[in-house]
Design an enzyme around this catalytic site. Structure first.
Site, mmCIF file in Angstrom:
data_model
loop_
_atom_site.group_PDB
_atom_site.id
_atom_site.type_symbol
_atom_site.label_atom_id
_atom_site.label_comp_id
_atom_site.label_asym_id
_atom_site.label_seq_id
_atom_site.Cartn_x
_atom_site.Cartn_y
_atom_site.Cartn_z
ATOM 1 N N ASP A 172 14.608 -34.097 39.931
ATOM 2 C CA ASP A 172 13.913 -34.439 38.692
ATOM 3 C C ASP A 172 12.522 -33.808 38.566
ATOM 4 O O ASP A 172 11.869 -33.958 37.553
ATOM 5 C CB ASP A 172 13.793 -35.962 38.540
ATOM 6 C CG ASP A 172 12.892 -36.579 39.604
ATOM 7 O OD1 ASP A 172 12.364 -35.846 40.463
ATOM 8 O OD2 ASP A 172 12.709 -37.804 39.571
ATOM 9 N N TYR A 267 5.644 -28.837 44.481
ATOM 10 C CA TYR A 267 5.911 -29.015 45.922
ATOM 11 C C TYR A 267 5.423 -27.854 46.778
ATOM 12 O O TYR A 267 5.293 -27.986 47.994
ATOM 13 C CB TYR A 267 7.404 -29.265 46.158
ATOM 14 C CG TYR A 267 7.756 -30.737 46.046
ATOM 15 C CD1 TYR A 267 7.637 -31.586 47.138
ATOM 16 C CD2 TYR A 267 8.163 -31.288 44.843
ATOM 17 C CE1 TYR A 267 7.931 -32.933 47.046
ATOM 18 C CE2 TYR A 267 8.458 -32.638 44.735
ATOM 19 C CZ TYR A 267 8.335 -33.457 45.842
ATOM 20 O OH TYR A 267 8.615 -34.795 45.744
HETATM 21 P P1 NAD Z 1 15.382 -46.896 48.465
HETATM 22 O O1 NAD Z 1 15.224 -47.005 49.936
HETATM 23 O O2 NAD Z 1 14.744 -47.906 47.578
HETATM 24 O O3 NAD Z 1 16.941 -46.923 48.123
HETATM 25 C C1 NAD Z 1 17.910 -46.297 48.860
HETATM 26 C C2 NAD Z 1 19.122 -47.202 49.004
HETATM 27 O O4 NAD Z 1 20.135 -46.455 49.705
HETATM 28 C C3 NAD Z 1 18.877 -48.475 49.826
HETATM 29 O O5 NAD Z 1 19.297 -49.608 49.116
HETATM 30 C C4 NAD Z 1 19.723 -48.264 51.085
HETATM 31 O O6 NAD Z 1 20.242 -49.454 51.627
HETATM 32 C C5 NAD Z 1 20.815 -47.359 50.564
HETATM 33 N N1 NAD Z 1 21.521 -46.601 51.602
HETATM 34 C C6 NAD Z 1 21.009 -46.002 52.698
HETATM 35 N N2 NAD Z 1 21.990 -45.400 53.392
HETATM 36 C C7 NAD Z 1 23.150 -45.621 52.719
HETATM 37 C C8 NAD Z 1 24.504 -45.251 52.933
HETATM 38 N N3 NAD Z 1 24.862 -44.506 53.999
HETATM 39 N N4 NAD Z 1 25.431 -45.656 52.045
HETATM 40 C C9 NAD Z 1 25.071 -46.400 50.973
HETATM 41 N N5 NAD Z 1 23.810 -46.778 50.710
HETATM 42 C C10 NAD Z 1 22.851 -46.382 51.575
HETATM 43 O O7 NAD Z 1 14.902 -45.429 48.070
HETATM 44 P P2 NAD Z 1 14.324 -44.836 46.710
HETATM 45 O O8 NAD Z 1 12.885 -44.557 46.889
HETATM 46 O O9 NAD Z 1 14.746 -45.660 45.565
HETATM 47 O O10 NAD Z 1 15.022 -43.416 46.661
HETATM 48 C C11 NAD Z 1 16.417 -43.266 46.727
HETATM 49 C C12 NAD Z 1 16.783 -41.820 46.931
HETATM 50 O O11 NAD Z 1 16.581 -41.070 45.756
HETATM 51 C C13 NAD Z 1 15.962 -41.112 48.021
HETATM 52 O O12 NAD Z 1 16.801 -40.224 48.725
HETATM 53 C C14 NAD Z 1 14.948 -40.340 47.212
HETATM 54 O O13 NAD Z 1 14.409 -39.273 47.933
HETATM 55 C C15 NAD Z 1 15.830 -39.904 46.083
HETATM 56 N N6 NAD Z 1 15.156 -39.398 44.884
HETATM 57 C C16 NAD Z 1 15.450 -38.133 44.535
HETATM 58 C C17 NAD Z 1 14.900 -37.571 43.425
HETATM 59 C C18 NAD Z 1 15.221 -36.126 43.135
HETATM 60 O O14 NAD Z 1 14.495 -35.461 42.456
HETATM 61 N N7 NAD Z 1 16.300 -35.568 43.662
HETATM 62 C C19 NAD Z 1 14.036 -38.326 42.629
HETATM 63 C C20 NAD Z 1 13.750 -39.636 43.007
HETATM 64 C C21 NAD Z 1 14.335 -40.171 44.149
HETATM 65 C C1 G6P Z 2 9.925 -36.331 42.867
HETATM 66 C C2 G6P Z 2 10.897 -35.474 43.595
HETATM 67 C C3 G6P Z 2 11.848 -36.343 44.371
HETATM 68 C C4 G6P Z 2 11.089 -37.269 45.305
HETATM 69 C C5 G6P Z 2 10.109 -38.089 44.518
HETATM 70 C C6 G6P Z 2 9.219 -38.876 45.464
HETATM 71 O O1 G6P Z 2 10.573 -37.045 41.863
HETATM 72 O O2 G6P Z 2 11.626 -34.632 42.758
HETATM 73 O O3 G6P Z 2 12.724 -35.520 45.067
HETATM 74 O O4 G6P Z 2 11.970 -38.127 45.985
HETATM 75 O O5 G6P Z 2 9.292 -37.254 43.748
HETATM 76 O O6 G6P Z 2 8.535 -39.824 44.755
HETATM 77 P P1 G6P Z 2 7.835 -41.043 45.464
HETATM 78 O O7 G6P Z 2 7.231 -41.769 44.319
HETATM 79 O O8 G6P Z 2 8.948 -41.825 46.156
HETATM 80 O O9 G6P Z 2 6.863 -40.483 46.429
HETATM 81 MN MN MN Z 3 13.331 -33.724 43.927
#
Ligand code: NAD
Ligand code: G6P
Ligand code: MN
Length: 444
Positions: A172, A267
């Site tokens: 995102d 980043y």
């Molecule tokens: P979070 O810890 O609040 O949530 C993650 C959830 O995944 C937890 O409820 C955990 O129990 C669950 N989990 C862990 N291992 C698992 C498995 N093997 N099977 C099923 N569930 C499992 O984390 P968050 O801050 O809400 O972020 C979630 C994910 O989204 C992270 O990987 C974060 O980096 C990613 N993210 C990516 C983007 C992007 O741009 N790609 C943007 C925002 C967040």
């Molecule tokens: C951006 C990136 C994600 C990352 C997030 C971290 O959205 O694209 O890949 O997980 O920032 O945000 P946070 O608020 O958890 O530091």
């Molecule tokens: Mn990202």
């Protein structure tokens, strides 16, 4: 639009982003109708407060949608059209270690970049493969839209180990930055911009940005980013608003000086200014702590309050507006919209003078049959050199995971531009190894 209604499972139901995604889905039912929504998580206690609150939200706003939450893979993944995956293997407790261990040695401590991102990658690969396999077992025709991090490493692992799987890896950050750039030039919607972009995930550059009439927006945007970074047009989404994020948006100004022809992803700061990043980090209180005290506390607090009141009418939870790109992407796959997205896909010549097997982030056209890449041509030596080094880090992590190789993982750390020497790399690796015993494959 067809009459079909879709069934979705959110994998990582306990994520802090789940309520925002649910609200965003509810806001988009006219273009993306849903018959069933499920949450799956491997940790019931984490998922339950979020799920119980979302159950109330759904009952109040869209009672026709069937809702369930589970830790049973068969129940979670049966009869679904889409898996929206955002898992965090090791939770914030491990994110905190990923950030604090490198900082002990004066090295960048970050969720997805440098040694922290490498450690997270070694945890995530197995988790993402596991849910991908569940999807293929119980709903073989479904698509997984994966934004579990570190997306670059996860994407390389799925390319290598599940080459035929229906998974699209997305991020995102460019969406958020494009919203800011649209604002800078006075456009209502980032979708009015046609872009060229190339790079790796969290490691890329815009090279062209046009408006819908074909006017070149790059001169104005290069000037603005060169003066204020992305801080001149903060968007009104609820994500990326903490002071540390504002600092990151400002710092893009300095990144842009390195190649004024392009506009950089924020980043890149961790790779170009690691000394600055370290000197502006508090080794006792990192981004993980900010998130625990901020987003996690707020989201779980609101969810508990919805459950105790039995209603969500006055909730402060907000829809994750810019996450609507996830619905856009699902729509493109389901409804054949041929919309453009930046996706993390095998290069295969899209960047002509770069490793064909690299997972690159480039514009693609998405339709029912999947994606078609839009050629980005040759890239300059500066970016090519940087990307070759960074993609080698990502590939070596996947090698290390597959082969159980300490040597390859050490090489990955040594190659990271954030790490100053092989000896520091080894010290950090040994600490990370100790902290990750429960999560990493055994290394020899
Ligand atoms: P979070 O810890 O609040 O949530 C993650 C959830 O995944 C937890 O409820 C955990 O129990 C669950 N989990 C862990 N291992 C698992 C498995 N093997 N099977 C099923 N569930 C499992 O984390 P968050 O801050 O809400 O972020 C979630 C994910 O989204 C992270 O990987 C974060 O980096 C990613 N993210 C990516 C983007 C992007 O741009 N790609 C943007 C925002 C967040
Ligand atoms: C951006 C990136 C994600 C990352 C997030 C971290 O959205 O694209 O890949 O997980 O920032 O945000 P946070 O608020 O958890 O530091
Ligand atoms: Mn990202």
């Amino acid at each position: 639009m067809t009459e079909k209604k879709y069934s979705i499972v959110v994998a990582g139901g306990g994520s802090t982003f789940t309520p925002g995604i649910v609200l965003m889905l509810l806001d988009n039912l006219d273009r993306f109708p849903i018959r069933k929504l499920k949450f799956y998580d491997n940790l019931a206690s984490r998922q339950e407060p979020i799920a119980k609150a979302c159950e109330i939200i759904l009952r109040e706003r869209a009672p026709e949608i069937e809702f369930a939450y589970t830790t049973d893979p068969e129940e979670g993944f049966t009869d679904v059209d889409f898996v929206f995956a955002h898992i965090r293997v090791g939770l914030y407790a491990m994110r905190e270690k990923d950030e604090k261990i490198p900082l002990k040695y004066g090295v960048v401590g970050q969720e997805t970049c440098g040694p922290g991102g490498i450690a997270y990658g070694m945890r995530s690969i197995g988790g993402v493969l596991e849910i991908l396999d569940y999807m293929e077992k119980y709903s073989p025709d479904a698509w997984m839209l994966n934004y579990s991090n570190p997306a670059a490493i996860v994407a390389e692992a799925t390319r290598r180990l599940r080459p035929n799987s229906k998974i699209l890896n997305i991020c995102d950050m460019p969406i958020d930055l494009m919203e800011k750039m649209a604002k800078m030039v006075g456009l209502k919607d980032r979708k009015e911009m046609q872009i060229s972009y190339y790079g790796l995930n969290h490691f890329g550059w815009w090279t062209e940005i046009y408006d819908s009439e074909g006017n070149d927006l790059m001169p104005q945007l290069r000037k603005e980013v060169g003066e204020n970074g992305f801080a001149g047009a903060l968007s009104d989404t609820n994500q990326h608003v903490d002071p540390s994020w504002i600092e990151t948006f400002k710092k893009a100004r300095d990144i842009q000086q390195l190649d004024p022809e392009t506009i950089p992803n924020t980043y890149l700061k961790y790779y170009f200014f690691p000394d600055y990043v370290v000197s502006h980090s508090n080794p006792e209180h990192t981004r993980a702590n900010e998130v625990i005290e901020g987003r996690e506390k707020f989201v779980f607090g609101e969810c508990r309050s919805i459950v105790s009141k039995g209603t969500a009418v006055d909730t402060k939870l907000e829809l994750d507006a810019h996450a609507s790109y996830i619905v856009d992407l699902a729509c493109a796959l389901a409804e054949n919209t041929h919309e453009r997205f930046l996706l993390i896909v095998p290069n295969e010549g899209t960047i002509e003078n770069f490793d064909r097997t690299a997972m690159v982030e480039v514009p693609c056209i998405v339709s029912k049959k999947g994606y078609e890449r839009i050629v980005q041509g040759n890239i300059p030596q500066f970016q090519k050199g940087l990307m070759e080094q960074q993609v080698s880090v990502e590939k070596l992590v996947v090698d290390a995971w597959i082969e159980g190789s300490y040597q390859k993982l050490w090489q990955a750390l040594i190659l990271s531009k954030t790490v100053p020497s092989a000896s520091v790399a080894k010290q950090i690796l040994d600490d990370l190894l100790e902290a990750n015993k429960e999560f990493w494959p055994e290394l020899k």
